[in-house]
Design a protein around this motif. Structure first.
Motif, short mmCIF file in Angstrom:
data_model
loop_
_atom_site.label_atom_id
_atom_site.label_comp_id
_atom_site.label_asym_id
_atom_site.label_seq_id
_atom_site.Cartn_x
_atom_site.Cartn_y
_atom_site.Cartn_z
N VAL B 13 0.84 -1.20 0.00
CA VAL B 13 0.00 0.00 0.00
C VAL B 13 0.87 1.25 0.00
N LEU B 14 1.88 1.21 0.81
CA LEU B 14 2.72 2.42 0.93
C LEU B 14 3.68 2.57 -0.24
N SER B 15 4.01 1.45 -0.90
CA SER B 15 4.81 1.57 -2.13
C SER B 15 4.07 2.47 -3.12
N ASP B 16 2.77 2.34 -3.08
CA ASP B 16 1.96 3.15 -4.01
C ASP B 16 1.90 4.62 -3.61
N ARG B 17 2.31 4.92 -2.38
CA ARG B 17 2.30 6.33 -1.96
C ARG B 17 3.68 6.97 -2.10
N MET B 18 4.56 6.31 -2.82
CA MET B 18 5.86 6.91 -3.07
C MET B 18 5.71 8.09 -4.01
N MET B 19 6.45 9.12 -3.72
CA MET B 19 6.39 10.30 -4.59
C MET B 19 7.73 11.01 -4.52
N SER B 20 7.89 12.06 -5.30
CA SER B 20 9.14 12.82 -5.28
C SER B 20 9.15 13.71 -4.03
N THR B 21 10.34 14.15 -3.65
CA THR B 21 10.43 15.06 -2.50
C THR B 21 9.66 16.34 -2.80
N ARG B 22 9.63 16.76 -4.07
CA ARG B 22 8.90 17.97 -4.44
C ARG B 22 7.39 17.79 -4.21
N GLU B 23 6.89 16.62 -4.60
CA GLU B 23 5.45 16.35 -4.38
C GLU B 23 5.14 16.29 -2.88
N ALA B 24 6.04 15.66 -2.13
CA ALA B 24 5.81 15.56 -0.68
C ALA B 24 5.85 16.94 -0.05
N ALA B 25 6.82 17.77 -0.46
CA ALA B 25 6.94 19.12 0.12
C ALA B 25 5.70 19.95 -0.18
N LEU B 131 1.60 17.64 10.58
CA LEU B 131 2.37 16.67 9.80
C LEU B 131 3.64 16.27 10.56
N ALA B 132 3.88 14.96 10.60
CA ALA B 132 5.19 14.47 11.06
C ALA B 132 6.02 14.19 9.82
N VAL B 133 7.25 14.65 9.81
CA VAL B 133 8.16 14.41 8.68
C VAL B 133 9.39 13.70 9.25
N ILE B 134 9.54 12.43 8.92
CA ILE B 134 10.49 11.57 9.64
C ILE B 134 11.42 10.85 8.68
N ALA B 163 -1.09 13.32 9.85
CA ALA B 163 -0.49 12.51 8.80
C ALA B 163 1.02 12.56 8.90
N THR B 164 1.67 11.58 8.26
CA THR B 164 3.13 11.47 8.33
C THR B 164 3.73 11.33 6.92
N ILE B 165 4.83 12.05 6.71
CA ILE B 165 5.64 11.85 5.51
C ILE B 165 6.91 11.11 5.95
N ILE B 216 1.00 9.34 4.58
CA ILE B 216 0.40 9.83 3.34
C ILE B 216 1.41 9.94 2.21
N ALA B 217 2.68 9.87 2.54
CA ALA B 217 3.68 10.00 1.48
C ALA B 217 4.97 9.31 1.90
N VAL B 218 5.61 8.67 0.93
CA VAL B 218 6.92 8.07 1.15
C VAL B 218 7.86 8.61 0.08
N VAL B 219 9.00 9.13 0.51
CA VAL B 219 9.98 9.59 -0.48
C VAL B 219 11.30 8.87 -0.22
N GLU B 220 12.13 8.82 -1.22
CA GLU B 220 13.47 8.25 -1.03
C GLU B 220 14.50 9.35 -1.17
#
Lengths: 495, 495
Positions: B13-25, B131-134, B163-165, B216-220
């Motif tokens: 499920v969370l693989s599908d919420r991967m996005m770019s750092t720009r989208e997350a920001a 938002l938590a950003v971790i 929500a958490t990024i 809500i978002a996962v970035v690498e």
């Protein structure tokens, strides 16, 4: 129990160690360190200490170090000071003669958060306790001590001292047995949690474990608990209580406090009594008090049927309060538990239960630092038990009138003279003027909140002017005018 | 694990919420409150915050409140300050740009003992965390977060935030899994003891319980831990360490400390590193560290074979330190456990274990009050984690050089400018000049001990003159000359 056993001294071995107060006082030698307990109105080994003073009156010369947190009443601190017996005094003080001697440098006074003393005595951080002198209700068949109206540091003095003198006060009803809960933590690092989960939990013995070998003398005294005026509820105290009640209702409305609040720590005096009175006539129920020394207001709250449990380390009642307490002791025992000072003031338990701490203050500065003990010419009291509560509570609250000396001295000042509790340990300040909720505010926001809500209108312009000049002329995170920060005190001192 | 599962993001499920750092920001909106973690050299969600700064560079205008105790490094605190993104900042700060903005009143900074924040965030005492950003090592199949090199307040932000990024830093080896121990206390009053009995005990989960719905978002990102200079051991630090070691041996000799000491809290910097180096070459064994953020010195002590366990809330190593740590991570994981900030700094655990607290200070006054955060022109750091340790430790120790600014400024002063730790929380003070053991001393005795043992010889006569004039002209329990108490600071400020 056979007739021949004294219900107050159930150990036959110790019956044989009964002696007069004069004989017991003779066991105290020059240079000894004595640990004792008692509050200003009860629980003191008055017989032994009066006999000690008699030795001075008879021409002897000696001095002792006295460790006592209560603080004990005039018969101990006052008379011993007059006789120049005390060299060094650890603990808490409230006696006028003792205070004067401390401020004149005639007695060395060590002031620490009271909850710290028991462990530090056990750890040997101070000079060794030679003798524990403890008022008691009775002694068990195995030589354990059933305290009277105070527990305080007694378990640690008995444990650490070479020997103990027990003074049985026959004015303390035998029904006191069972109100005490004595638990002494092991030394670190291999120790377990203090297993108190709720205010009223009992986790130890109903007596101080001593044993026959520890007790070298037993004396009997008949010291009525007849001193102590009930506090007078002035309009300022009532206003403080009203601001606080309004705040609590708001917090409940915002889901930040449960419907029965959280266990409350209350100091002594008219302001906290006003708070307890307000609670007694409120719609709140199942309240709890987790505190140090318990005053008349706790009895009122029990009588109102709203108190589920009260935990303390000793009683500091008025003469009228003791009468009520002893008349209905069975009822009060169901609600009250008396613990050692380091358990009553335990950081661990205070944080676990989520205490609402209510402490008094001498003065508070615009950034929220609290002076709990000093005036310009010296110390008036000590940091007391408030330290553990202010630092570890869920909500650390300080209550004080906005002025003293007939309105001529502001208790809100630019910088406090002496910091007992730094800004980091202060959430809420209440005066008769209003309440400042400091949570989440930065220093300048705190300053405006305290000046606007807590300072007396007479002093607001002066304080605002100080703040704004400090911001303009100096800046920084917590702006101060170095040369004027203590100007309020310089002015007061010249008056 | 089947090949198709990403070992860093094990929840489909969370693989599908991967996005770019720009989208997350872009999920961060004007006025939001963000909770984040990281120390100055690692553990920060650098990718998301850099992308946030880009939005400003692209012409957007917005501000946020930032909660972060680490404190995070320049890529968060520095860049966000430069871009004027931070309105209100809770936690700890060490970045020069941020500090300047705070002291100029451009950012509102709230400074509290760090261990207090997690519970206060959960209790809703501050504005709600949106938002938590971790930064994380990985996400489990159930959507729980395996932190990277910091735990800090992360569990409480995740629990409290809407929500958490999650920013997965692929430079953090997967072997970090298992080093964390996440335990979140229940709200009061119905909660149990924190069941830590020994420094290394594990009591919770190896991940932050979040769940797929929270994230809500996962970035690498690929953020190497390449910054941070190792501390330099100057002769002053070595002298402080030597005085302290001598004192500890004396305490062991007097049966006041066990042969392997007690668990030690160490701050960061050259002085505490000197202490750890001294321990590493000593004859002592089975040592333990129970502390906040862990530095290079802890690795040295592990390598020496003398450390049984180290507990902390995050790593603040040099670039060289991270290299060592990651190369030998299996070995270090056997000794190190990383906990949430309120457990690492828990008053309950600190007292139970009997911690020896070692904290730094900006200045100390003759009566033992400690300023840990301010100079005349503003705040330099914050009270940090020292508050819980100083107040609840077995032995509260402060270490500092006796002078600053090339010997022209004395760190021992008549009255500190700002009190973070009152005299009631200070047992021992050490400078390169010597050690003052304040236990059981009254204020005037303390003053002589501090002046004689800790002050630099150049300033001793001035300090003694102040003390003696204050005693003569004013008296009282803690004598001060009101108009000259801050005179050292007035002089320094004019220089």
């Amino acid at each position: 129990m056979p007739d021949s056993i004294n219900p107050r001294i159930r150990s036959r071995v110790l019956s044989d160690r009964m002696m007069s107060t004069r004989e017991a006082a003779a066991l105290i030698k020059n240079g000894m360190t004595i640990g004792t307990v008692g509050t200003p109105t009860s629980g003191c080994a008055v017989g032994v200490f009066k006999a000690l003073v008699e030795r001075i009156e008879n021409g002897e010369r000696f001095q002792i170090n006295l460790y006592a947190s209560g603080p004990p009443g005039h018969e101990v601190d006052g008379l011993l000071t007059e006789a120049n017996i005390i060299q060094r005094r650890l603990g808490q003080q409230s006696n006028g003669l003792l205070r004067k001697a401390i401020n004149q440098g005639r007695i060395r006074f060590i002031d620490q958060p009271l909850g710290k003393y028991p462990e530090r005595v056990r750890a040997g951080f101070f000079s060794r306790v030679d003798l524990a002198v403890i008022e008691a209700t009775a002694i068990t068949e195995d030589g354990h001590i059933i305290p009277s109206t105070s527990v305080l540091d007694a378990p640690s003095y008995v444990l650490s001292a070479d020997a103990t003198i027990v003074e049985i006060n026959t004015c303390c009803p035998l029904e006191m047995e069972g109100i005490h809960d004595i638990y002494v933590p092991e030394p670190p690092p291999n120790r377990r949690p203090i297993p108190i989960m709720h205010t009223g939990d009992r986790i130890g013995h109903p007596y101080i474990p001593a044993g026959e070998d520890k007790i070298i003398a037993v004396v009997e005294s008949h010291t009525p608990y007849a001193s102590g005026e009930p506090s007078h509820l002035d309009s300022s105290s009532k206003a403080v209580a009203q601001h606080l009640m309004e705040f609590w209702y708001e917090e409940m409305g915002n889901q930040r406090l449960p419907e029965n609040l959280l266990p409350i720590e209350v100091g002594l005096g008219s302001t906290t009594d006003a708070v307890l009175r307000s609670l007694a006539v409120s719609g709140l129920r199942d309240l709890e008090i987790y505190s140090g020394v318990l005053g008349d207001g706790v009895l009122d709250l029990i009588d109102s049927g709203k108190l589920r449990a009260a935990s303390g380390t000793g009683l500091y009642l008025s003469a009228e309060g003791y009468k009520r307490f002893f008349q209905d002791i069975k009822k009060y025992k169901e609600t009250i538990v008396l613990r050692p000072l380091d358990i009553a003031d335990s950081p661990e338990v205070i944080q676990r239960l989520g205490i609402i701490a209510l402490n008094g203050a001498v003065e508070v500065d615009i950034y929220g630092h609290v002076n709990g003990s000093h005036v310009p010419r010296g110390i008036v009291s000590g940091v007391g038990g408030g330290g553990e509560f202010a630092h570890n509570s869920f909500l650390s609250t300080f209550l004080l009138p906005s002025t003293r000396k007939g309105g001529t001295v502001s208790t809100i000042v630019p910088m406090v003279l002496h910091v007992d509790f730094s800004e980091h340990a202060v959430d809420v300040i209440v005066t008769e003027q209003g309440l400042a909720d400091l949570r989440g505010l930065d220093p300048v926001e705190r300053a405006y909140a305290i000046i606007q809500h807590c300072a007396h209108p007479t002093f607001r312009p002066l304080l605002e002017e100080y703040l704004e000049r400090a911001m303009r002329e100096r800046g920084g995170h917590e702006p101060h005018l170095l040369e004027e920060a203590l100007s309020f005190h310089v002015r007061t001192d010249r008056k």
